[in-house]
Scaffold this motif. Structure first.
Motif, PDB file in Angstrom:
ATOM      1  N   LEU A   1      -5.285   1.895  -5.227  1.00 20.80           N
ATOM      2  CA  LEU A   1      -4.858   3.205  -5.702  1.00 20.80           C
ATOM      3  C   LEU A   1      -3.832   3.085  -6.822  1.00 20.80           C
ATOM      4  CD1 LEU A   1      -4.478   5.135  -2.295  1.00 20.80           C
ATOM      5  CD2 LEU A   1      -6.176   5.584  -4.086  1.00 20.80           C
ATOM      6  N   ILE A   2      -2.936   2.112  -6.688  1.00 17.59           N
ATOM      7  CA  ILE A   2      -1.862   1.959  -7.678  1.00 17.59           C
ATOM      8  C   ILE A   2      -2.345   1.241  -8.928  1.00 17.59           C
ATOM      9  CG2 ILE A   2       0.406   0.934  -8.112  1.00 17.59           C
ATOM     10  CD1 ILE A   2       0.951   1.256  -5.060  1.00 17.59           C
ATOM     11  N   THR A   3      -2.978   0.088  -8.736  1.00 19.91           N
ATOM     12  CA  THR A   3      -3.297  -0.751  -9.893  1.00 19.91           C
ATOM     13  C   THR A   3      -4.581  -0.354 -10.606  1.00 19.91           C
ATOM     14  OG1 THR A   3      -4.393  -2.374  -8.473  1.00 19.91           O
ATOM     15  CG2 THR A   3      -2.058  -2.708  -8.922  1.00 19.91           C
ATOM     16  N   ALA A   4      -5.601   0.018  -9.850  1.00 20.00           N
ATOM     17  CA  ALA A   4      -6.890   0.361 -10.467  1.00 20.00           C
ATOM     18  C   ALA A   4      -6.988   1.839 -10.809  1.00 20.00           C
ATOM     19  CB  ALA A   4      -8.038  -0.044  -9.544  1.00 20.00           C
ATOM     20  N   ASP A   5      -6.538   2.677  -9.892  1.00 18.26           N
ATOM     21  CA  ASP A   5      -6.677   4.125 -10.095  1.00 18.26           C
ATOM     22  C   ASP A   5      -5.497   4.739 -10.829  1.00 18.26           C
ATOM     23  OD1 ASP A   5      -9.208   4.356  -8.722  1.00 18.26           O
ATOM     24  OD2 ASP A   5      -8.106   4.046  -6.851  1.00 18.26           O
ATOM     25  N   GLY A   6      -4.359   4.068 -10.822  1.00 20.22           N
ATOM     26  CA  GLY A   6      -3.215   4.544 -11.582  1.00 20.22           C
ATOM     27  C   GLY A   6      -2.498   5.747 -11.002  1.00 20.22           C
ATOM     28  N   VAL A   7      -2.436   5.832  -9.660  1.00 15.98           N
ATOM     29  CA  VAL A   7      -1.755   6.974  -9.051  1.00 15.98           C
ATOM     30  C   VAL A   7      -0.249   6.866  -9.255  1.00 15.98           C
ATOM     31  CG1 VAL A   7      -3.601   7.208  -7.348  1.00 15.98           C
ATOM     32  CG2 VAL A   7      -1.518   5.936  -6.741  1.00 15.98           C
ATOM     33  N   LYS A   8       0.413   8.016  -9.273  1.00 15.42           N
ATOM     34  CA  LYS A   8       1.863   8.081  -9.480  1.00 15.42           C
ATOM     35  C   LYS A   8       2.630   8.384  -8.191  1.00 15.42           C
ATOM     36  CE  LYS A   8       1.579   7.383 -13.903  1.00 15.42           C
ATOM     37  NZ  LYS A   8       2.074   6.112 -14.476  1.00 15.42           N
ATOM     38  N   GLY A   9       1.920   8.518  -7.109  1.00 16.18           N
ATOM     39  CA  GLY A   9       2.516   8.767  -5.805  1.00 16.18           C
ATOM     40  C   GLY A   9       1.399   8.777  -4.786  1.00 16.18           C
ATOM     41  N   ILE A  10       1.748   8.631  -3.512  1.00 14.80           N
ATOM     42  CA  ILE A  10       0.723   8.545  -2.473  1.00 14.80           C
ATOM     43  C   ILE A  10       1.071   9.439  -1.294  1.00 14.80           C
ATOM     44  CG2 ILE A  10      -0.330   7.017  -0.750  1.00 14.80           C
ATOM     45  CD1 ILE A  10      -0.103   4.753  -2.781  1.00 14.80           C
ATOM     46  N   VAL A  11       0.110  10.261  -0.888  1.00 13.01           N
ATOM     47  CA  VAL A  11       0.179  10.987   0.375  1.00 13.01           C
ATOM     48  C   VAL A  11      -0.380  10.031   1.424  1.00 13.01           C
ATOM     49  CG1 VAL A  11      -0.634  12.963   1.706  1.00 13.01           C
ATOM     50  CG2 VAL A  11      -0.094  13.235  -0.728  1.00 13.01           C
ATOM     51  N   GLY A  12       0.481   9.532   2.292  1.00 15.92           N
ATOM     52  CA  GLY A  12       0.074   8.531   3.270  1.00 15.92           C
ATOM     53  C   GLY A  12       1.214   7.566   3.514  1.00 15.92           C
ATOM     54  N   GLY A  13       0.964   6.573   4.390  1.00 13.30           N
ATOM     55  CA  GLY A  13      -0.222   6.379   5.191  1.00 13.30           C
ATOM     56  C   GLY A  13      -0.318   7.380   6.323  1.00 13.30           C
ATOM     57  N   MET A  14      -1.255   7.048   7.210  1.00 10.31           N
ATOM     58  CA  MET A  14      -1.584   7.955   8.303  1.00 10.31           C
ATOM     59  C   MET A  14      -0.982   7.476   9.622  1.00 10.31           C
ATOM     60  SD  MET A  14      -5.342   9.284   9.396  1.00 10.31           S
ATOM     61  CE  MET A  14      -5.560  10.630  10.568  1.00 10.31           C
ATOM     62  N   CYS A  15      -1.268   6.221   9.981  1.00  5.18           N
ATOM     63  CA  CYS A  15      -0.743   5.647  11.219  1.00  5.18           C
ATOM     64  C   CYS A  15       0.433   4.720  10.909  1.00  5.18           C
ATOM     65  CB  CYS A  15      -1.838   4.887  11.949  1.00  5.18           C
ATOM     66  SG  CYS A  15      -3.173   5.961  12.540  1.00  5.18           S
ATOM     67  N   SER A  16       1.299   4.562  11.868  1.00  2.10           N
ATOM     68  CA  SER A  16       2.593   3.937  11.599  1.00  2.10           C
ATOM     69  C   SER A  16       2.508   2.482  11.160  1.00  2.10           C
ATOM     70  CB  SER A  16       3.488   4.052  12.837  1.00  2.10           C
ATOM     71  OG  SER A  16       3.763   5.407  13.122  1.00  2.10           O
ATOM     72  N   GLY A  17       1.707   1.666  11.847  1.00  2.00           N
ATOM     73  CA  GLY A  17       1.656   0.252  11.518  1.00  2.00           C
ATOM     74  C   GLY A  17       1.138  -0.008  10.122  1.00  2.00           C
ATOM     75  N   GLU A  18       0.032   0.644   9.773  1.00  2.00           N
ATOM     76  CA  GLU A  18      -0.520   0.446   8.427  1.00  2.00           C
ATOM     77  C   GLU A  18       0.367   1.058   7.356  1.00  2.00           C
ATOM     78  OE1 GLU A  18      -1.817   3.080   6.564  1.00  2.00           O
ATOM     79  OE2 GLU A  18      -2.507   4.579   8.003  1.00  2.00           O
ATOM     80  N   THR A  19       1.118   2.075   7.722  1.00  2.00           N
ATOM     81  CA  THR A  19       2.063   2.658   6.767  1.00  2.00           C
ATOM     82  C   THR A  19       3.175   1.661   6.443  1.00  2.00           C
ATOM     83  OG1 THR A  19       1.620   4.912   7.522  1.00  2.00           O
ATOM     84  CG2 THR A  19       3.690   4.541   6.369  1.00  2.00           C
TER      85      THR A  19
ATOM     86  N   ILE B   1       6.325   2.658  -5.877  1.00  2.00           N
ATOM     87  CA  ILE B   1       5.577   3.903  -5.751  1.00  2.00           C
ATOM     88  C   ILE B   1       6.065   4.714  -4.542  1.00  2.00           C
ATOM     89  CG2 ILE B   1       3.294   4.892  -5.283  1.00  2.00           C
ATOM     90  CD1 ILE B   1       3.532   3.889  -8.091  1.00  2.00           C
ATOM     91  N   VAL B   2       6.264   5.999  -4.748  1.00  2.00           N
ATOM     92  CA  VAL B   2       6.660   6.899  -3.668  1.00  2.00           C
ATOM     93  C   VAL B   2       5.494   7.141  -2.717  1.00  2.00           C
ATOM     94  CG1 VAL B   2       7.261   9.305  -3.135  1.00  2.00           C
ATOM     95  CG2 VAL B   2       8.500   8.078  -4.924  1.00  2.00           C
ATOM     96  N   MET B   3       5.777   7.065  -1.421  1.00  2.53           N
ATOM     97  CA  MET B   3       4.823   7.442  -0.381  1.00  2.53           C
ATOM     98  C   MET B   3       5.452   8.526   0.482  1.00  2.53           C
ATOM     99  SD  MET B   3       3.383   3.691   0.882  1.00  2.53           S
ATOM    100  CE  MET B   3       2.300   4.418   2.120  1.00  2.53           C
ATOM    101  N   ILE B   4       4.706   9.596   0.725  1.00  7.29           N
ATOM    102  CA  ILE B   4       5.144  10.610   1.687  1.00  7.29           C
ATOM    103  C   ILE B   4       4.050  10.743   2.734  1.00  7.29           C
ATOM    104  CG2 ILE B   4       5.869  12.981   2.095  1.00  7.29           C
ATOM    105  CD1 ILE B   4       6.994  13.147  -0.634  1.00  7.29           C
ATOM    106  N   SER B   5       4.354  10.305   3.942  1.00  2.71           N
ATOM    107  CA  SER B   5       3.370  10.326   5.016  1.00  2.71           C
ATOM    108  C   SER B   5       3.395  11.668   5.748  1.00  2.71           C
ATOM    109  CB  SER B   5       3.645   9.212   6.021  1.00  2.71           C
ATOM    110  OG  SER B   5       2.790   9.369   7.150  1.00  2.71           O
ATOM    111  N   PRO B   6       2.209  12.232   6.008  1.00  2.00           N
ATOM    112  CA  PRO B   6       2.153  13.456   6.797  1.00  2.00           C
ATOM    113  C   PRO B   6       2.098  13.197   8.300  1.00  2.00           C
ATOM    114  CG  PRO B   6      -0.011  12.964   5.901  1.00  2.00           C
ATOM    115  CD  PRO B   6       0.910  11.871   5.426  1.00  2.00           C
ATOM    116  N   SER B   7       1.960  11.917   8.717  1.00  2.83           N
ATOM    117  CA  SER B   7       1.639  11.709  10.132  1.00  2.83           C
ATOM    118  C   SER B   7       2.126  10.403  10.740  1.00  2.83           C
ATOM    119  CB  SER B   7       0.121  11.778  10.318  1.00  2.83           C
ATOM    120  OG  SER B   7      -0.531  10.830   9.491  1.00  2.83           O
ATOM    121  N   ALA B   8       2.766   9.516   9.997  1.00  4.29           N
ATOM    122  CA  ALA B   8       3.294   8.274  10.571  1.00  4.29           C
ATOM    123  C   ALA B   8       4.589   8.594  11.297  1.00  4.29           C
ATOM    124  CB  ALA B   8       3.523   7.240   9.478  1.00  4.29           C
ATOM    125  N   THR B   9       4.619   8.425  12.602  1.00  5.98           N
ATOM    126  CA  THR B   9       5.716   8.976  13.405  1.00  5.98           C
ATOM    127  C   THR B   9       6.560   7.944  14.140  1.00  5.98           C
ATOM    128  OG1 THR B   9       4.154   9.314  15.235  1.00  5.98           O
ATOM    129  CG2 THR B   9       4.539  11.182  13.753  1.00  5.98           C
TER     130      THR B   9
END
Length: 394
Positions: free
Chosen positions: A87-105, A118-126
């Motif tokens: 997402l960062i290197t190939a797609d060139g995103v400027k921020g990420i909504v995610g991750g989803m689960c805590s360990g992978e986040t 890169i900024v990440m804002i997770s909606p669900s990693a608790t």
């Protein structure tokens, strides 16, 4: 007091020059894996915010926001890290909504997002562990820590007159963090946890785990697992053997599969999930319905809020550079300022451009505390007439 949010989108420059016509945001969620049934509505929530900002024509000189989906699998840390890398290197995103689960986040944040800034804002990693994780100011979450959920779950169980429970959790950061926090909270209020044991996802048979839980006993079984995975296997085994008749369902178990696969078998059981009520939630649900998806899906509103916070912070910082806009997230999310609800992102951009403060409330009554996590409101649910029904909000 917040500093005045100075912005003039038409003149703004990023570190690399004038704003592009297109700004990309990544959406790193478990489109496959134990929570795959929850991911579509979450992604649609995030994309709804992106479309709203794009349609306003007021973002970064009229730039269009494009969401790029990536599959974190929810449980495979290596796959999640590879997804965020792409997402960062190939797609060139400027921020990420995610991750989803805590360990992978944790993995994708530490292995990829932090080194690349890169900024990440997770909606669900608790996981409570994320509250103290060193993140260089790059990580936020719009869902509350499981330390808070544990307190709410304890209160709900106690109010049902239940004083002893068996506890099983999915064997990962989310499950263990929630289980340990809950056990401590429940026992601190005089409850007894008869057994606190892990289960692995993806097994064809859970009879051994159910046997251990049954032997330990308890007035109810708390399943801190995934409704699309081992949590359902444990529940099926407990029902078929009659080991337990009352179940407590934390957020990972509250989904449509609970109704479709179990229905009347779990009538009278209960649980909780992060959610909110009020005007912001109502407005989000109406927007979601108009967009053709179910806004009541778990963490869908939190995903809308995560994307909104990233985009409004960019506007406030006058930059899509995460190193610059990360410093505006807490300002945007909290008072003082004019309250902003779903459907009002264009209005928020106007206020920011005029140098005025905003207090983003969004779909979930956003209030970020500590290092940037939600203070949290929870929806208490009960299975009644074969359906998940809301009891109240806490």
């Amino acid at each position: 007091m917040k500093k005045l949010l100075l912005a003039s989108a038409t003149l703004a420059l990023t570190a690399g020059g004038a704003f592009a016509d297109e700004v990309k945001l990544g959406i790193s969620l478990g489109f496959t894996g134990p929570l795959e049934s929850m991911s579509p509505a979450m992604a649609q929530g995030a994309e709804l915010a992106m479309k709203e900002v794009s349609d306003s024509g007021k973002f970064m000189g009229g730039a269009t926001v494009v969401g790029v989906r990536g599959d974190s699998t929810c449980i495979d840390s290596a796959a999640a890290s590879a997804t965020v890398e792409k997402l960062i290197t190939a797609d060139g995103v400027k921020g990420i909504v995610g991750g989803m689960c805590s360990g992978e986040t944790v993995a994708s944040l530490q292995n990829v997002a932090m080194p690349k800034g890169i900024v990440m804002i997770s909606p669900s990693a608790t996981s409570p562990a994320l509250s103290s994780l060193e993140d260089n100011g790059l990580f936020f979450r719009t869902s509350p820590s499981d330390a808070r959920q544990s307190e709410v779950m304890t209160d709900i169980i106690m109010e049902h007159g239940i004083k002893s429970v068996a506890l099983t959790y999915t064997n990962n950061d989310y499950g263990k963090g929630l289980a340990d926090s809950f056990a401590a909270a429940f026992e601190a209020k005089g409850g007894k946890v008869t057994i606190n044991t892990a289960h692995d996802d993806g097994k064809p048979d859970y009879s051994a785990e159910v046997g251990s839980l049954a032997s330990a006993g308890g007035e109810a079984l708390v399943i801190a697992g995934y409704v699309d995975q081992g949590g359902s296997g444990i529940l099926r085994g407990a029902l078929d053997t009659g080991a337990f008749s009352t179940f407590v369902f934390p957020d990972g178990m509250v989904g449509g599969k609970l109704e479709t696969d179990f229905g009347k078998e779990v009538n009278g059981s209960f649980g909780q999930m992060p959610s909110s009520e009020g005007e912001g939630k109502d407005k989000f649900l109406a927007l979601a319905t108009a967009a053709g998806f179910d806004g009541t899906g778990v963490y869908s509103g939190e995903a809308y809020d995560a994307a909104s916070l990233i985009l409004l912070s960019m506007a406030a910082a006058n930059s899509t550079d995460p190193a610059v806009y990360k410093g505006k997230v807490m300002d945007i999310a909290n008072a003082p300022g004019e309250k902003i609800l779903p459907g009002e992102l264009g209005k928020a951009l106007d206020l920011i451009a005029a140098g005025q403060d905003i207090d983003y409330q969004g779909a979930t009554s956003v209030e970020l505390i500590g290092a940037g996590e939600s203070a949290g409101t929870f929806r208490e649910i009960e299975i009644k007439d074969d359906k998940i029904e809301t009891v109240k909000y806490r």
